[in-house]
Write an enzyme that holds these catalytic residues in place. Sequence first.
Site: not given
Ligand code: PRP
Length: 190
Positions: A99-103, A131, A105, A159, A107
Site C-alpha cells: 500500500e502507499d498509505i494506511v490511514d 498515520k 486501516g 493524490d 481498506t
Molecule cells: C488510499 C490508499 C489506501 C487507502 C487507505 O486509497 O491508497 O488504499 O486510501 O485508507 P484507509 O486506511 O483509511 O482505508 P484511495 O481510496 O484514496 O484510492 P487510490 O489508491 O486510488 O488513491
Amino acid sequence: MTREKTEILFSEESIRERVVELARQISSDYRDCGELLLVGVLRGCYIFLADLSRRLSIPGGIDFVALSAYDRGTTATGPVRLVMDLRTEIAGKHVLIVEDIVDTGRTLDYLLSILRPRKPASMRTCAFLRKPSRLSTDLKVEYVGFDIPDVWVVGYGLDYKGRYRSLSDIGIIRAEGDPGPAGGARPAVR
Ligand code: PRP
C-alpha cells in the site's frame, strides 16, 4: 505541475533510502520462503510497488487488486468494496500486500478479510506511510516506511482530487487558508 500548494515532507532521496532499507529487510525475512507474491492495492501503490519490487533480491510475482474509494472527505464509515480481484491463486503462497498509505486501516483490514480464506501460506502488509493517530482498527502493518501525523500527503502515488500522484517527493497539501504547521487541517474532500 504546479507545486505552490505543497510543502516537502519526504525528499526523493529520503524516499529512495527508506525503500532500499525496506527491500533489504523484506528480502532477508523471506530469503528461505521460495517465492513472494507482491499484491499492490491500486491506485496509490503503483510507484512504491515499482520501486520496492526492483530492490528485492528474492524471486516472486506481482498482482493487483482495486478497492472502491469511499468518500473519506465526508464520512469514514462507508463500505469498502473490491472492484478488481487478483488474477493469481494465492493458496499456499507467501503474499505481501503493498500500500502507499494506511490511514484508518479499513481498506487493508477489508482486503485481509477477503484474502485470508484463500489460504495463503503467509500474508503480511507493507505500507510506505502510516498515520497512527487515524487508525481505527487493530491492524498490524509489518513493514512501514514512515509514520506521519494526520496531514494530507501527496506525491509518490498519493493524490489530491486525482492530482499530484506523479511527484517524486512526498508533500503536504493543506486546506485553503490553513498555513500549517504539520498536523493541520485536512482538505474537505479528497
Ligand atoms: C488510499 C490508499 C489506501 C487507502 C487507505 O486509497 O491508497 O488504499 O486510501 O485508507 P484507509 O486506511 O483509511 O482505508 P484511495 O481510496 O484514496 O484510492 P487510490 O489508491 O486510488 O488513491
